[in-house]
Design a protein around this motif. Structure first.
Motif, PDB file in Angstrom:
ATOM      1  N   PRO A  66      -9.354   1.399  -2.670  1.00  0.00           N
ATOM      2  CA  PRO A  66      -8.782   1.801  -3.957  1.00  0.00           C
ATOM      3  C   PRO A  66      -9.740   2.659  -4.775  1.00  0.00           C
ATOM      4  O   PRO A  66     -10.949   2.696  -4.531  1.00  0.00           O
ATOM      5  CB  PRO A  66      -8.561   0.459  -4.650  1.00  0.00           C
ATOM      6  CG  PRO A  66      -9.715  -0.382  -4.147  1.00  0.00           C
ATOM      7  CD  PRO A  66      -9.939   0.050  -2.714  1.00  0.00           C
ATOM      8  N   SER A 115      -7.281   3.962 -11.559  1.00  0.00           N
ATOM      9  CA  SER A 115      -6.148   4.782 -11.991  1.00  0.00           C
ATOM     10  C   SER A 115      -6.665   5.951 -12.845  1.00  0.00           C
ATOM     11  O   SER A 115      -7.652   5.804 -13.571  1.00  0.00           O
ATOM     12  CB  SER A 115      -5.188   3.937 -12.819  1.00  0.00           C
ATOM     13  OG  SER A 115      -4.612   2.920 -12.038  1.00  0.00           O
ATOM     14  N   THR A 130      -5.314   7.860  -6.472  1.00  0.00           N
ATOM     15  CA  THR A 130      -4.636   7.113  -5.428  1.00  0.00           C
ATOM     16  C   THR A 130      -5.657   6.397  -4.539  1.00  0.00           C
ATOM     17  O   THR A 130      -6.870   6.541  -4.713  1.00  0.00           O
ATOM     18  CB  THR A 130      -3.787   8.060  -4.563  1.00  0.00           C
ATOM     19  OG1 THR A 130      -4.630   9.094  -4.062  1.00  0.00           O
ATOM     20  CG2 THR A 130      -2.665   8.673  -5.386  1.00  0.00           C
ATOM     21  N   TYR A 131      -5.153   5.654  -3.585  1.00  0.00           N
ATOM     22  CA  TYR A 131      -6.005   5.047  -2.563  1.00  0.00           C
ATOM     23  C   TYR A 131      -6.531   6.131  -1.627  1.00  0.00           C
ATOM     24  O   TYR A 131      -5.984   7.248  -1.569  1.00  0.00           O
ATOM     25  CB  TYR A 131      -5.219   4.001  -1.770  1.00  0.00           C
ATOM     26  CG  TYR A 131      -5.116   2.652  -2.451  1.00  0.00           C
ATOM     27  CD1 TYR A 131      -5.783   1.537  -1.943  1.00  0.00           C
ATOM     28  CD2 TYR A 131      -4.357   2.489  -3.614  1.00  0.00           C
ATOM     29  CE1 TYR A 131      -5.693   0.298  -2.554  1.00  0.00           C
ATOM     30  CE2 TYR A 131      -4.272   1.252  -4.241  1.00  0.00           C
ATOM     31  CZ  TYR A 131      -4.938   0.154  -3.711  1.00  0.00           C
ATOM     32  OH  TYR A 131      -4.863  -1.068  -4.333  1.00  0.00           O
ATOM     33  N   ASP A 162      -0.183   5.069  -3.775  1.00  0.00           N
ATOM     34  CA  ASP A 162      -0.655   4.696  -5.111  1.00  0.00           C
ATOM     35  C   ASP A 162      -0.715   3.190  -5.309  1.00  0.00           C
ATOM     36  O   ASP A 162      -1.135   2.728  -6.372  1.00  0.00           O
ATOM     37  CB  ASP A 162       0.213   5.343  -6.195  1.00  0.00           C
ATOM     38  CG  ASP A 162       1.678   4.961  -6.075  1.00  0.00           C
ATOM     39  OD1 ASP A 162       2.049   4.273  -5.101  1.00  0.00           O
ATOM     40  OD2 ASP A 162       2.461   5.351  -6.965  1.00  0.00           O
ATOM     41  N   THR A 163      -0.300   2.407  -4.316  1.00  0.00           N
ATOM     42  CA  THR A 163      -0.423   0.948  -4.373  1.00  0.00           C
ATOM     43  C   THR A 163      -0.872   0.457  -2.997  1.00  0.00           C
ATOM     44  O   THR A 163      -0.708   1.143  -1.980  1.00  0.00           O
ATOM     45  CB  THR A 163       0.908   0.258  -4.724  1.00  0.00           C
ATOM     46  OG1 THR A 163       1.839   0.456  -3.643  1.00  0.00           O
ATOM     47  CG2 THR A 163       1.485   0.795  -6.023  1.00  0.00           C
ATOM     48  N   ARG A 203       2.126   0.213  -0.573  1.00  0.00           N
ATOM     49  CA  ARG A 203       2.537   1.488   0.019  1.00  0.00           C
ATOM     50  C   ARG A 203       1.539   1.942   1.081  1.00  0.00           C
ATOM     51  O   ARG A 203       1.917   2.518   2.100  1.00  0.00           O
ATOM     52  CB  ARG A 203       2.696   2.541  -1.070  1.00  0.00           C
ATOM     53  CG  ARG A 203       3.906   2.299  -1.978  1.00  0.00           C
ATOM     54  CD  ARG A 203       4.205   3.504  -2.861  1.00  0.00           C
ATOM     55  NE  ARG A 203       5.377   3.258  -3.675  1.00  0.00           N
ATOM     56  CZ  ARG A 203       5.344   2.868  -4.939  1.00  0.00           C
ATOM     57  NH1 ARG A 203       4.167   2.690  -5.551  1.00  0.00           N
ATOM     58  NH2 ARG A 203       6.452   2.656  -5.622  1.00  0.00           N
ATOM     59  N   ASP A 237      -6.919  -4.409  -1.476  1.00  0.00           N
ATOM     60  CA  ASP A 237      -5.927  -4.432  -2.558  1.00  0.00           C
ATOM     61  C   ASP A 237      -6.632  -4.644  -3.897  1.00  0.00           C
ATOM     62  O   ASP A 237      -7.190  -5.704  -4.156  1.00  0.00           O
ATOM     63  CB  ASP A 237      -4.924  -5.556  -2.295  1.00  0.00           C
ATOM     64  CG  ASP A 237      -3.788  -5.586  -3.307  1.00  0.00           C
ATOM     65  OD1 ASP A 237      -3.900  -4.930  -4.353  1.00  0.00           O
ATOM     66  OD2 ASP A 237      -2.794  -6.289  -3.046  1.00  0.00           O
ATOM     67  N   ASP A 264      -4.844  -3.544  -6.813  1.00  0.00           N
ATOM     68  CA  ASP A 264      -3.791  -3.182  -7.759  1.00  0.00           C
ATOM     69  C   ASP A 264      -3.916  -3.952  -9.070  1.00  0.00           C
ATOM     70  O   ASP A 264      -3.537  -3.448 -10.130  1.00  0.00           O
ATOM     71  CB  ASP A 264      -2.414  -3.430  -7.147  1.00  0.00           C
ATOM     72  CG  ASP A 264      -2.049  -2.382  -6.105  1.00  0.00           C
ATOM     73  OD1 ASP A 264      -2.774  -1.368  -5.994  1.00  0.00           O
ATOM     74  OD2 ASP A 264      -1.059  -2.579  -5.389  1.00  0.00           O
ATOM     75  N   ARG A 306      -5.904  -1.964 -11.430  1.00  0.00           N
ATOM     76  CA  ARG A 306      -5.420  -0.628 -11.721  1.00  0.00           C
ATOM     77  C   ARG A 306      -4.292  -0.694 -12.743  1.00  0.00           C
ATOM     78  O   ARG A 306      -3.992  -1.756 -13.265  1.00  0.00           O
ATOM     79  CB  ARG A 306      -4.957   0.044 -10.411  1.00  0.00           C
ATOM     80  CG  ARG A 306      -6.137   0.414  -9.519  1.00  0.00           C
ATOM     81  CD  ARG A 306      -5.757   0.557  -8.050  1.00  0.00           C
ATOM     82  NE  ARG A 306      -4.664   1.463  -7.801  1.00  0.00           N
ATOM     83  CZ  ARG A 306      -4.766   2.780  -7.685  1.00  0.00           C
ATOM     84  NH1 ARG A 306      -5.937   3.364  -7.846  1.00  0.00           N
ATOM     85  NH2 ARG A 306      -3.709   3.533  -7.410  1.00  0.00           N
ATOM     86  N   PRO A 335      -0.547  -0.253 -13.112  1.00  0.00           N
ATOM     87  CA  PRO A 335       0.635  -0.075 -12.270  1.00  0.00           C
ATOM     88  C   PRO A 335       1.676   0.867 -12.837  1.00  0.00           C
ATOM     89  O   PRO A 335       2.421   1.489 -12.086  1.00  0.00           O
ATOM     90  CB  PRO A 335       1.185  -1.505 -12.135  1.00  0.00           C
ATOM     91  CG  PRO A 335       0.614  -2.252 -13.293  1.00  0.00           C
ATOM     92  CD  PRO A 335      -0.733  -1.647 -13.543  1.00  0.00           C
ATOM     93  N   HIS A 340       0.207   8.218 -10.534  1.00  0.00           N
ATOM     94  CA  HIS A 340      -1.025   8.428  -9.783  1.00  0.00           C
ATOM     95  C   HIS A 340      -0.928   9.703  -8.954  1.00  0.00           C
ATOM     96  O   HIS A 340       0.158  10.153  -8.602  1.00  0.00           O
ATOM     97  CB  HIS A 340      -1.302   7.231  -8.869  1.00  0.00           C
ATOM     98  CG  HIS A 340      -1.718   5.995  -9.601  1.00  0.00           C
ATOM     99  ND1 HIS A 340      -0.811   5.182 -10.247  1.00  0.00           N
ATOM    100  CD2 HIS A 340      -2.934   5.434  -9.805  1.00  0.00           C
ATOM    101  CE1 HIS A 340      -1.455   4.172 -10.817  1.00  0.00           C
ATOM    102  NE2 HIS A 340      -2.744   4.306 -10.555  1.00  0.00           N
TER     103      HIS A 340
END
Length: 236
Positions: free
Chosen positions: A40, A43, A46-47, A164-165, A168, A181, A183, A186, A188, A192
């Motif tokens: 990650p 924000s 993106t990842y 972006d998560t 995903r 992970d 998230d 970040r 949500p 992103h």
């Protein structure tokens, strides 16, 4: 890089005190084995896909093994090593560091004509420039410290938008590539995007190469974003 503070740029979630840090153990094992992992960023970035070899990054993304990838310059000592290869005046070198660390853009940096690229930097060469990424997000510090030399690219398979998560990313890359992970750390609800890409000249001149997360807030004209950066980093 060794400074693990969250940059005060609006790119990071400043509230980490009561949030559990992500589990990076499985990712560390895979990196040590030469595989790719999904990591990650704060924000609105993106990842990303990262690995200790460029081929692992490209294979994970489903693109040609020899395609250039960015160097993830998150370590101060590595930045110092690169200084011998870069064709940047002292003020431009400081600007480049600020753009990588604080602005967290992807940056094309000119290489000296007489420089001998090290085996590590060669896969990031593009038309006489090194492709660099320099974010060091606090929640990843423990993992990044153990891997000073990493290659990185946006977490997407060819033709798909960057993830972006974590969910995903996992759906896109499948169970063979671990996803760290973060998230919960970040934002949500924030749109992103992959990083903005810039090019810096030997004297510090800036050019806009690719739109992304950082320049989006400054409108459609990239010159507005470049003017913002020149004002923010003047005299560094």
């Amino acid at each position: 890089m060794s400074d693990t503070r969250l940059p005060d740029t609006g790119l990071a979630d400043a509230s980490l005190a009561d949030t559990r840090l992500p589990d990076t153990g499985a990712a560390a094992d895979v990196l040590r084995a030469g595989g790719a992992v999904i990591l990650p960023n704060p924000s609105p970035l993106t990842y990303v896909v990262a690995a200790t070899t460029p081929g692992a990054v490209n294979d994970a993304k489903g693109r040609p093994t020899g395609q250039e990838v960015a160097l993830w310059v998150h370590d101060d000592a590595v930045w110092g090593e690169l200084g011998t290869e870069l064709a940047l005046e002292p003020a431009a070198l400081r600007t480049a560091f600020a753009l990588l660390r604080d602005e967290q853009v992807t940056l094309l940096v000119p290489v000296r004509a007489d420089a001998r690229p090290s085996p590590w930097t060669g896969p990031a060469l593009r038309d006489g420039h090194l492709l660099l990424f320099g974010a060091h997000w606090g929640p990843l510090s423990a993992l990044l410290t153990g891997f000073p030399h990493l290659y990185v690219s946006s977490a997407n398979r060819t033709g798909q938008p960057p993830a972006d998560t974590a969910a995903r990313a996992a759906a896109m890359f499948g169970p063979g590539i671990p996803v760290v992970d973060a998230d919960a750390l970040r934002r949500p609800g924030t749109p992103h995007a992959a990083t903005t890409m810039l090019r810096i000249g030997s004297g510090g001149e800036l050019a806009h190469v690719r739109p992304g997360a950082q320049d989006r807030a400054h409108g459609p004209d990239p010159e507005v974003y470049l003017a913002h950066l020149r004002a923010a980093h003047a005299g560094r």
